[in-house]
Write a protein that holds these residues in place. Structure first.
Motif, PDB file in Angstrom:
ATOM      1  N   PRO A   1     -25.761  -1.820   2.248  1.00 40.75           N
ATOM      2  CA  PRO A   1     -24.485  -1.237   2.688  1.00 40.75           C
ATOM      3  C   PRO A   1     -23.304  -2.126   2.294  1.00 40.75           C
ATOM      4  O   PRO A   1     -23.390  -3.349   2.417  1.00 40.75           O
ATOM      5  CB  PRO A   1     -24.634  -1.186   4.214  1.00 40.75           C
ATOM      6  N   PRO A   2     -22.225  -1.537   1.814  1.00 41.33           N
ATOM      7  CA  PRO A   2     -21.059  -2.348   1.422  1.00 41.33           C
ATOM      8  C   PRO A   2     -20.321  -2.893   2.637  1.00 41.33           C
ATOM      9  O   PRO A   2     -20.411  -2.331   3.732  1.00 41.33           O
ATOM     10  CB  PRO A   2     -20.174  -1.355   0.660  1.00 41.33           C
ATOM     11  N   VAL A   3     -19.590  -3.982   2.431  1.00 43.38           N
ATOM     12  CA  VAL A   3     -18.766  -4.567   3.503  1.00 43.38           C
ATOM     13  C   VAL A   3     -17.607  -3.631   3.849  1.00 43.38           C
ATOM     14  O   VAL A   3     -17.248  -3.457   5.002  1.00 43.38           O
ATOM     15  CB  VAL A   3     -18.216  -5.951   3.062  1.00 43.38           C
ATOM     16  N   ILE A   4     -17.013  -3.034   2.810  1.00 45.37           N
ATOM     17  CA  ILE A   4     -15.806  -2.216   3.006  1.00 45.37           C
ATOM     18  C   ILE A   4     -16.119  -0.804   2.531  1.00 45.37           C
ATOM     19  O   ILE A   4     -16.584  -0.629   1.392  1.00 45.37           O
ATOM     20  CB  ILE A   4     -14.633  -2.772   2.160  1.00 45.37           C
ATOM     21  N   ASP A   5     -15.879   0.196   3.380  1.00 44.37           N
ATOM     22  CA  ASP A   5     -16.031   1.549   2.840  1.00 44.37           C
ATOM     23  C   ASP A   5     -14.721   2.330   2.807  1.00 44.37           C
ATOM     24  O   ASP A   5     -14.689   3.476   2.375  1.00 44.37           O
ATOM     25  CB  ASP A   5     -17.164   2.328   3.526  1.00 44.37           C
ATOM     26  N   ALA A   6     -13.626   1.683   3.230  1.00 45.46           N
ATOM     27  CA  ALA A   6     -12.327   2.372   3.136  1.00 45.46           C
ATOM     28  C   ALA A   6     -11.975   2.566   1.656  1.00 45.46           C
ATOM     29  O   ALA A   6     -12.107   1.633   0.862  1.00 45.46           O
ATOM     30  CB  ALA A   6     -11.248   1.544   3.809  1.00 45.46           C
ATOM     31  N   PRO A   7     -11.568   3.784   1.275  1.00 47.66           N
ATOM     32  CA  PRO A   7     -11.207   4.005  -0.120  1.00 47.66           C
ATOM     33  C   PRO A   7      -9.921   3.246  -0.492  1.00 47.66           C
ATOM     34  O   PRO A   7      -9.090   2.995   0.372  1.00 47.66           O
ATOM     35  CB  PRO A   7     -10.976   5.522  -0.195  1.00 47.66           C
ATOM     36  N   GLY A   8      -9.818   2.891  -1.745  1.00 49.10           N
ATOM     37  CA  GLY A   8      -8.647   2.173  -2.217  1.00 49.10           C
ATOM     38  C   GLY A   8      -7.498   3.112  -2.500  1.00 49.10           C
ATOM     39  O   GLY A   8      -7.658   4.317  -2.339  1.00 49.10           O
ATOM     40  N   PRO A   9      -6.364   2.648  -2.979  1.00 46.28           N
ATOM     41  CA  PRO A   9      -6.072   1.213  -3.150  1.00 46.28           C
ATOM     42  C   PRO A   9      -5.909   0.490  -1.811  1.00 46.28           C
ATOM     43  O   PRO A   9      -5.480   1.089  -0.841  1.00 46.28           O
ATOM     44  CB  PRO A   9      -4.766   1.213  -3.939  1.00 46.28           C
ATOM     45  N   HIS A  10      -6.266  -0.787  -1.797  1.00 44.63           N
ATOM     46  CA  HIS A  10      -6.147  -1.600  -0.588  1.00 44.63           C
ATOM     47  C   HIS A  10      -4.887  -2.447  -0.588  1.00 44.63           C
ATOM     48  O   HIS A  10      -4.598  -3.120   0.390  1.00 44.63           O
ATOM     49  CB  HIS A  10      -7.365  -2.526  -0.448  1.00 44.63           C
ATOM     50  N   PHE A  11      -4.223  -2.476  -1.710  1.00 47.18           N
ATOM     51  CA  PHE A  11      -3.015  -3.308  -1.806  1.00 47.18           C
ATOM     52  C   PHE A  11      -2.003  -2.583  -2.662  1.00 47.18           C
ATOM     53  O   PHE A  11      -2.367  -2.061  -3.728  1.00 47.18           O
ATOM     54  CB  PHE A  11      -3.344  -4.672  -2.452  1.00 47.18           C
ATOM     55  N   SER A  12      -0.786  -2.509  -2.210  1.00 44.51           N
ATOM     56  CA  SER A  12       0.253  -1.962  -3.080  1.00 44.51           C
ATOM     57  C   SER A  12       1.534  -2.753  -2.866  1.00 44.51           C
ATOM     58  O   SER A  12       1.749  -3.348  -1.808  1.00 44.51           O
ATOM     59  CB  SER A  12       0.466  -0.471  -2.801  1.00 44.51           C
ATOM     60  N   TRP A  13       2.333  -2.803  -3.879  1.00 49.38           N
ATOM     61  CA  TRP A  13       3.581  -3.570  -3.835  1.00 49.38           C
ATOM     62  C   TRP A  13       4.580  -2.875  -4.739  1.00 49.38           C
ATOM     63  O   TRP A  13       4.159  -2.371  -5.786  1.00 49.38           O
ATOM     64  CB  TRP A  13       3.323  -5.018  -4.309  1.00 49.38           C
ATOM     65  N   PRO A  14       5.829  -2.824  -4.421  1.00 50.61           N
ATOM     66  CA  PRO A  14       6.473  -3.378  -3.222  1.00 50.61           C
ATOM     67  C   PRO A  14       6.330  -2.452  -2.023  1.00 50.61           C
ATOM     68  O   PRO A  14       6.113  -1.259  -2.183  1.00 50.61           O
ATOM     69  CB  PRO A  14       7.943  -3.441  -3.652  1.00 50.61           C
ATOM     70  N   PRO A  15       6.466  -3.027  -0.792  1.00 51.88           N
ATOM     71  CA  PRO A  15       6.522  -2.170   0.384  1.00 51.88           C
ATOM     72  C   PRO A  15       7.851  -1.411   0.374  1.00 51.88           C
ATOM     73  O   PRO A  15       8.902  -2.038   0.221  1.00 51.88           O
ATOM     74  CB  PRO A  15       6.478  -3.161   1.554  1.00 51.88           C
ATOM     75  N   ILE A  16       7.785  -0.094   0.480  1.00 51.89           N
ATOM     76  CA  ILE A  16       9.021   0.705   0.459  1.00 51.89           C
ATOM     77  C   ILE A  16       9.297   1.193   1.887  1.00 51.89           C
ATOM     78  O   ILE A  16       8.472   1.871   2.480  1.00 51.89           O
ATOM     79  CB  ILE A  16       8.881   1.926  -0.482  1.00 51.89           C
ATOM     80  N   GLU A  17      10.448   0.808   2.412  1.00 54.62           N
ATOM     81  CA  GLU A  17      10.825   1.220   3.766  1.00 54.62           C
ATOM     82  C   GLU A  17      11.933   2.268   3.713  1.00 54.62           C
ATOM     83  O   GLU A  17      12.556   2.470   2.666  1.00 54.62           O
ATOM     84  CB  GLU A  17      11.282   0.000   4.565  1.00 54.62           C
ATOM     85  N   ASP A  18      12.171   2.913   4.855  1.00 55.85           N
ATOM     86  CA  ASP A  18      13.212   3.955   4.904  1.00 55.85           C
ATOM     87  C   ASP A  18      14.552   3.435   4.385  1.00 55.85           C
ATOM     88  O   ASP A  18      15.271   4.146   3.685  1.00 55.85           O
ATOM     89  CB  ASP A  18      13.389   4.462   6.345  1.00 55.85           C
ATOM     90  N   GLY A  19      14.860   2.192   4.744  1.00 56.71           N
ATOM     91  CA  GLY A  19      16.133   1.618   4.317  1.00 56.71           C
ATOM     92  C   GLY A  19      16.239   1.511   2.791  1.00 56.71           C
ATOM     93  O   GLY A  19      17.337   1.621   2.231  1.00 56.71           O
ATOM     94  N   ASP A  20      15.095   1.317   2.123  1.00 57.25           N
ATOM     95  CA  ASP A  20      15.110   1.245   0.648  1.00 57.25           C
ATOM     96  C   ASP A  20      15.437   2.619   0.072  1.00 57.25           C
ATOM     97  O   ASP A  20      16.201   2.755  -0.876  1.00 57.25           O
ATOM     98  CB  ASP A  20      13.742   0.801   0.112  1.00 57.25           C
TER      99      ASP A  20
END
Ligand SMILES: *Cc1c(COP(=O)(O)O)cnc(C)c1O
Length: 419
Positions: free
Chosen positions: A13-32
């Motif tokens: 069994p894998p350690v992680i089963d959450a589908p990717g992507p697991h990382f994204s950049w930049p964080p975009i907020e409402d203010g952006d």
């Protein structure tokens, strides 16, 4: 299938089963979003230093503690403008680390200059002994690259360039907000260039900037890529360069106002992001500290990294000779899909352009590239670097832990992959 090993690659069994992507950049907020939309409503073209371009440059001036900042359309353009403004020209040689993103050096080909590659040390920093061997009467400058956000040894570089009477320049594209003895990288050299491309610590989507304390160099950066209005307004009419203001040097490399709006909205959050990354990087370094085959970076206490990535060094000799590619396959199978080896940041001597530029750049028809057996360290460091993303939010701590757990699991069970 009955798993004979807990390794996911072998059926466990894998350690992680959450589908990717697991990382994204930049964080975009409402203010952006509202900043970019607001910018669209006010101005989508800014020909001088006004509006959001001036606001972003002012913010960067105080962020870095420098006198001048000029934004550009890309980091590659910023490097080009920096070299041109520093007076690098035909026949000049600039010492560049042999392991970096190619755009650290490639703009030099457009100034008639020669990038001279010097090998790197164990952590990808410039090897000053090798750099010294490459100094000739034509050497003008040395470029410091703060690879993966870890500051270069600026004491050693400042001393080296002073001793050899060379100009110190910086490529800070991985390292916005990194500091050396409390001083921001990008404020050490005569000038520094930064990218604000998508994944970089400060992101405009596409963008870049040059930072300098030198007003004369600043005028030349303006002339290189910001012609007409901006040059006419900023270069004093009595200055000897003023007659060039309308045409500049002939290139136009301005930032797009919507990109400037995005970076400007993000910059106030950067310090918080970097503090979050530092906490995550510390956790990952602690978790991986004693794992066989894995070496974590140990920045000196007076250096703060921007943690553009967490670069690990992989040593197959400690893992029964398990090739790094197989190790990464196993880590991916555990679901840690964002772990990878550097792709575009690689030994520059591997690129055709650095060997035989003449086929595409006629001015370099007789350019002799470096021998392919050079830069053994650059090759070794590149071939053994495995990098992890560095998250910055508390809600991603479970991913941080799962990623280090996946690496530890594969290391602990590596023998099942080599038999
Ligand atoms: C990204 C990058 C560049 C080029 O910047 P762009 O904005 O992509 O043109 C140059 N040097 C380094 C070290 C980089 O990481």
């Amino acid at each position: 299938m009955t798993a004979t090993s807990p390794l996911a690659l072998l059926g466990g069994p894998p350690v992680i089963d959450a589908p990717g992507p697991h990382f994204s950049w930049p964080p975009i907020e409402d203010g952006d979003v509202s900043a970019v939309i607001g910018q669209m409503m006010s101005a989508v073209s800014i020909p001088d230093r006004s509006g959001v371009v001036a606001e972003l440059e002012d913010s960067l001036v105080s962020f870095l503690g420098v006198r001048h900042v000029v934004t550009t359309c890309t980091g590659t353009a910023a490097l080009h403008s920096m070299y041109a403004a520093a007076g690098i020209g035909p026949g000049d040689e600039v010492i560049v680390p042999a392991l970096t993103f190619h755009a650290t050096a490639t703009p030099l080909f457009h100034l008639g200059a020669r990038p001279v590659l010097a090998d790197v040390g164990e952590h990808g920093q410039l090897d000053l002994d090798d750099a010294a061997r490459h100094i000739t009467p034509r050497t003008k400058a040395v470029v410091a690259v703060h690879l993966w956000g870890l500051p270069e040894n600026m004491d050693a570089l400042a001393d080296f360039t002073a001793r050899h009477d060379l100009m110190l320049l910086e490529d800070g594209s991985h390292a916005h907000g990194a500091t050396w003895r409390g001083q921001p990288v990008g404020s050490f050299g005569r000038a520094a260039a930064f990218s604000m491309n998508g994944p970089k610590p400060l992101s405009a989507g596409e963008g870049g900037f040059v930072a300098t304390d030198d007003t004369e160099l600043y005028y030349r950066v303006l002339l290189h890529g910001q012609y007409n209005k901006r040059c006419r307004r900023e270069i004093p009419a009595v200055h000897e360069l003023a007659p060039y203001a309308v045409t500049g040097m002939g290139l136009k490399l301005r930032i797009h106002p919507l990109a400037a709006a995005l970076a400007h909205a993000q910059l106030p959050r950067l310090k918080g992001y970097l503090a979050g990354r530092e906490a995550v990087a510390d956790r990952m370094r602690r978790a991986l500290h004693n794992v066989p085959g894995i070496d974590v970076p140990h920045p000196p206490p007076h250096a703060r990294s921007a943690w553009y990535a967490l670069p690990l060094r992989y040593d197959p000799d400690q893992l029964t000779g398990l090739p790094v590619e197989r190790f990464i396959d196993a880590v991916h199978a555990e679901g840690a899909i964002e772990v990878d080896m550097p792709g575009s940041t690689r030994p520059l001597g591997d690129h055709q352009l650095f060997h035989t530029p003449g086929a595409v750049l006629p001015g370099y028809a007789d350019h002799q590239g470096p021998a392919s057996d050079n830069f053994t360290n650059a090759r070794r460091v590149h071939g053994s670097t495995v990098k992890l993303p560095v998250w910055h939010r508390d809600q991603d701590l479970h991913l941080t832990e799962a990623y280090t757990a996946a690496i530890i699991k594969v290391a602990n069970h590596h023998k099942e992959l080599v038999k």
